[in-house]
Design a protein around this motif. Structure first.
Motif, PDB file in Angstrom:
ATOM      1  N   ILE A 185      38.204  39.579  37.479  1.00  0.00           N
ATOM      2  CA  ILE A 185      36.980  39.060  36.874  1.00  0.00           C
ATOM      3  C   ILE A 185      36.986  37.536  36.896  1.00  0.00           C
ATOM      4  N   GLY A 186      38.142  36.954  36.567  1.00  0.00           N
ATOM      5  CA  GLY A 186      38.246  35.501  36.500  1.00  0.00           C
ATOM      6  C   GLY A 186      38.002  34.825  37.830  1.00  0.00           C
ATOM      7  N   VAL A 187      38.564  35.374  38.904  1.00  0.00           N
ATOM      8  CA  VAL A 187      38.392  34.741  40.210  1.00  0.00           C
ATOM      9  C   VAL A 187      36.955  34.896  40.685  1.00  0.00           C
ATOM     10  N   ARG A 188      36.305  35.969  40.291  1.00  0.00           N
ATOM     11  CA  ARG A 188      34.883  36.125  40.616  1.00  0.00           C
ATOM     12  C   ARG A 188      34.043  35.094  39.868  1.00  0.00           C
ATOM     13  N   LEU A 189      34.349  34.902  38.588  1.00  0.00           N
ATOM     14  CA  LEU A 189      33.591  33.948  37.778  1.00  0.00           C
ATOM     15  C   LEU A 189      33.767  32.523  38.295  1.00  0.00           C
ATOM     16  N   MET A 190      35.001  32.136  38.592  1.00  0.00           N
ATOM     17  CA  MET A 190      35.231  30.761  39.041  1.00  0.00           C
ATOM     18  C   MET A 190      34.557  30.502  40.381  1.00  0.00           C
ATOM     19  N   THR A 191      34.530  31.509  41.243  1.00  0.00           N
ATOM     20  CA  THR A 191      33.860  31.369  42.538  1.00  0.00           C
ATOM     21  C   THR A 191      32.354  31.207  42.351  1.00  0.00           C
ATOM     22  N   GLU A 192      31.795  32.023  41.464  1.00  0.00           N
ATOM     23  CA  GLU A 192      30.359  31.932  41.192  1.00  0.00           C
ATOM     24  C   GLU A 192      29.996  30.580  40.590  1.00  0.00           C
ATOM     25  N   ALA A 193      30.937  30.006  39.820  1.00  0.00           N
ATOM     26  CA  ALA A 193      30.692  28.704  39.190  1.00  0.00           C
ATOM     27  C   ALA A 193      30.879  27.547  40.170  1.00  0.00           C
ATOM     28  N   GLY A 194      31.361  27.822  41.390  1.00  0.00           N
ATOM     29  CA  GLY A 194      31.501  26.783  42.395  1.00  0.00           C
ATOM     30  C   GLY A 194      32.905  26.282  42.618  1.00  0.00           C
ATOM     31  N   TYR A 195      33.892  26.900  41.975  1.00  0.00           N
ATOM     32  CA  TYR A 195      35.284  26.484  42.159  1.00  0.00           C
ATOM     33  C   TYR A 195      35.915  27.206  43.341  1.00  0.00           C
ATOM     34  N   ASN A 196      36.978  26.630  43.852  1.00  0.00           N
ATOM     35  CA  ASN A 196      37.696  27.193  44.990  1.00  0.00           C
ATOM     36  C   ASN A 196      38.613  28.318  44.507  1.00  0.00           C
ATOM     37  N   PRO A 197      38.341  29.576  44.861  1.00  0.00           N
ATOM     38  CA  PRO A 197      39.162  30.685  44.362  1.00  0.00           C
ATOM     39  C   PRO A 197      40.608  30.624  44.833  1.00  0.00           C
ATOM     40  N   ASN A 198      40.861  29.936  45.942  1.00  0.00           N
ATOM     41  CA  ASN A 198      42.238  29.819  46.426  1.00  0.00           C
ATOM     42  C   ASN A 198      43.117  29.045  45.449  1.00  0.00           C
ATOM     43  N   GLU A 199      42.480  28.244  44.596  1.00  0.00           N
ATOM     44  CA  GLU A 199      43.246  27.496  43.603  1.00  0.00           C
ATOM     45  C   GLU A 199      43.852  28.411  42.542  1.00  0.00           C
ATOM     46  N   SER A 200      43.316  29.642  42.399  1.00  0.00           N
ATOM     47  CA  SER A 200      43.930  30.597  41.468  1.00  0.00           C
ATOM     48  C   SER A 200      45.310  30.997  41.970  1.00  0.00           C
ATOM     49  N   VAL A 201      45.463  31.090  43.287  1.00  0.00           N
ATOM     50  CA  VAL A 201      46.773  31.379  43.873  1.00  0.00           C
ATOM     51  C   VAL A 201      47.706  30.186  43.680  1.00  0.00           C
ATOM     52  N   ALA A 202      47.172  28.985  43.896  1.00  0.00           N
ATOM     53  CA  ALA A 202      47.975  27.781  43.691  1.00  0.00           C
ATOM     54  C   ALA A 202      48.470  27.688  42.250  1.00  0.00           C
ATOM     55  N   LEU A 203      47.620  28.109  41.315  1.00  0.00           N
ATOM     56  CA  LEU A 203      48.015  28.101  39.898  1.00  0.00           C
ATOM     57  C   LEU A 203      49.243  28.968  39.682  1.00  0.00           C
ATOM     58  N   TRP A 204      49.247  30.172  40.255  1.00  0.00           N
ATOM     59  CA  TRP A 204      50.369  31.082  40.011  1.00  0.00           C
ATOM     60  C   TRP A 204      51.621  30.680  40.774  1.00  0.00           C
ATOM     61  N   ILE A 205      51.445  29.937  41.835  1.00  0.00           N
ATOM     62  CA  ILE A 205      52.616  29.337  42.488  1.00  0.00           C
ATOM     63  C   ILE A 205      53.226  28.303  41.543  1.00  0.00           C
ATOM     64  N   ASN A 206      52.358  27.509  40.897  1.00  0.00           N
ATOM     65  CA  ASN A 206      52.836  26.542  39.900  1.00  0.00           C
ATOM     66  C   ASN A 206      53.527  27.249  38.743  1.00  0.00           C
ATOM     67  N   MET A 207      52.944  28.369  38.298  1.00  0.00           N
ATOM     68  CA  MET A 207      53.527  29.140  37.196  1.00  0.00           C
ATOM     69  C   MET A 207      54.919  29.638  37.570  1.00  0.00           C
ATOM     70  N   ALA A 208      55.064  30.116  38.799  1.00  0.00           N
ATOM     71  CA  ALA A 208      56.360  30.623  39.260  1.00  0.00           C
ATOM     72  C   ALA A 208      57.402  29.509  39.258  1.00  0.00           C
ATOM     73  N   ARG A 209      56.987  28.330  39.686  1.00  0.00           N
ATOM     74  CA  ARG A 209      57.910  27.192  39.678  1.00  0.00           C
ATOM     75  C   ARG A 209      58.290  26.818  38.251  1.00  0.00           C
ATOM     76  N   LYS A 210      57.303  26.853  37.367  1.00  0.00           N
ATOM     77  CA  LYS A 210      57.546  26.477  35.970  1.00  0.00           C
ATOM     78  C   LYS A 210      58.540  27.419  35.311  1.00  0.00           C
ATOM     79  N   SER A 211      58.487  28.705  35.668  1.00  0.00           N
ATOM     80  CA  SER A 211      59.353  29.696  35.031  1.00  0.00           C
ATOM     81  C   SER A 211      60.786  29.641  35.540  1.00  0.00           C
ATOM     82  N   ASN A 212      61.009  28.957  36.683  1.00  0.00           N
ATOM     83  CA  ASN A 212      62.364  28.827  37.250  1.00  0.00           C
ATOM     84  C   ASN A 212      63.046  30.180  37.444  1.00  0.00           C
ATOM     85  N   GLY A 213      62.246  31.178  37.807  1.00  0.00           N
ATOM     86  CA  GLY A 213      62.812  32.494  38.070  1.00  0.00           C
ATOM     87  C   GLY A 213      63.203  33.267  36.834  1.00  0.00           C
ATOM     88  N   ASN A 214      62.758  32.821  35.660  1.00  0.00           N
ATOM     89  CA  ASN A 214      63.155  33.480  34.405  1.00  0.00           C
ATOM     90  C   ASN A 214      62.193  34.581  33.966  1.00  0.00           C
TER      91      ASN A 214
END
Length: 265
Positions: free
Chosen positions: A196-225
């Motif tokens: 739902i979120g990626v659909r909403l952000m796309t409809e609002a004009g944001y780049n949906p690929n940035e949702s993937v970039a966000l979770w890559i950042n999240m993975a780095r932040k967690s340091n594999g924990n």
């Protein structure tokens, strides 16, 4: 034996009355009205605002408000409340939430990971997805039907303070941490909110690929924990990224003229 028959009849009646479908077509049982859930969300939000430090930074608040409004504008009017309320909390927590009744909380620690307006829009869209899909109602309805005290949720909703039922109720709203009894939103609900979120952000004009970039950042932040997926209420980072990529491949092109929300330097 008579009381068991009566109880079974009540449960069956509740199930029949509460059958619904989520925005993605998933079957749900929702036993509470929009007004009841909005009231409970408002009560919980007021308690959180009393416990957490609210940010007074005007630039930061303006930024978060701008991104949030761009998402809520495409959502449209909702049953049970008239407007969305957004509060920024000063905390190192990498977190955000949305409660029934249009109450949204964003922790400043999240902005270290959501590094662009598009990535913040991904988080806000996800949290609003929980509200649109009525996940809190679904969780509390399951609590009611699971026999964890058939009166738990009704007492919580009827009372202005929910005392001994506080932890169960907050968990039903997606704010708890208990394992085995009530946990925050389950994996199916989290995946649904991602969609739902990626659909909403796309409809609002944001780049949906940035949702993937966000979770890559999240993975780095967690340091594999991150705990193993089967022990967690959330999908693993890799599962989340794969699911998002699958959904993004089916979306129409996003607008190049996206909202102008300036991230604080």
């Amino acid at each position: 034996m008579q009381w068991k028959t009566t109880l079974s009849a009540l449960v069956i009646s509740s199930l029949m009355a509460g059958c619904a479908q989520s925005p993605t077509g998933r079957n749900q049982v929702l036993m509470f009205s929009s007004d009841e859930m909005s009231s409970l969300g408002a009560q919980s939000f007021e308690q959180i605002k009393q416990q957490e430090k609210i940010s007074k930074d005007p630039t930061l608040n303006r930024y978060v408000q701008c991104v949030t409004k761009s998402i809520t504008d495409v959502v449209g009017p909702q049953a049970g409340f008239d407007e969305w309320e957004v509060v920024v909390f000063e905390s190192d927590q990498v977190n955000a939430f949305a409660l029934p009744g249009g109450k949204i909380g964003v922790y400043t620690g999240l902005l270290d990971v959501a590094q662009t307006p598009d990535q913040l829009a991904s988080v806000i869209g996800h949290e609003i997805g929980h509200v649109l899909a009525e996940h809190s109602n679904e969780r509390l309805s399951r609590t009611q039907l699971a026999g964890l005290g058939m009166q738990v949720t009704s007492i919580a909703i009827q009372g202005s303070g929910y005392g001994e039922y506080h932890d169960l109720t907050m968990a039903g709203l997606g704010l708890g941490v208990q394992f085995g009894v009530l946990m925050p939103y389950g994996r199916a609900q989290e995946t649904e909110s991602d969609i739902i979120g990626v659909r909403l952000m796309t409809e609002a004009g944001y780049n949906p690929n940035e949702s993937v970039a966000l979770w890559i950042n999240m993975a780095r932040k967690s340091n594999g924990n991150q705990p193993p997926e089967f022990m967690s209420t959330h999908p693993s980072h890799s599962t989340r990224i794969d699911d998002l990529n699958s959904e993004i491949a089916q979306l129409p092109p996003y607008q190049t003229q996206k909202p102008q929300c300036r991230r604080p330097s």
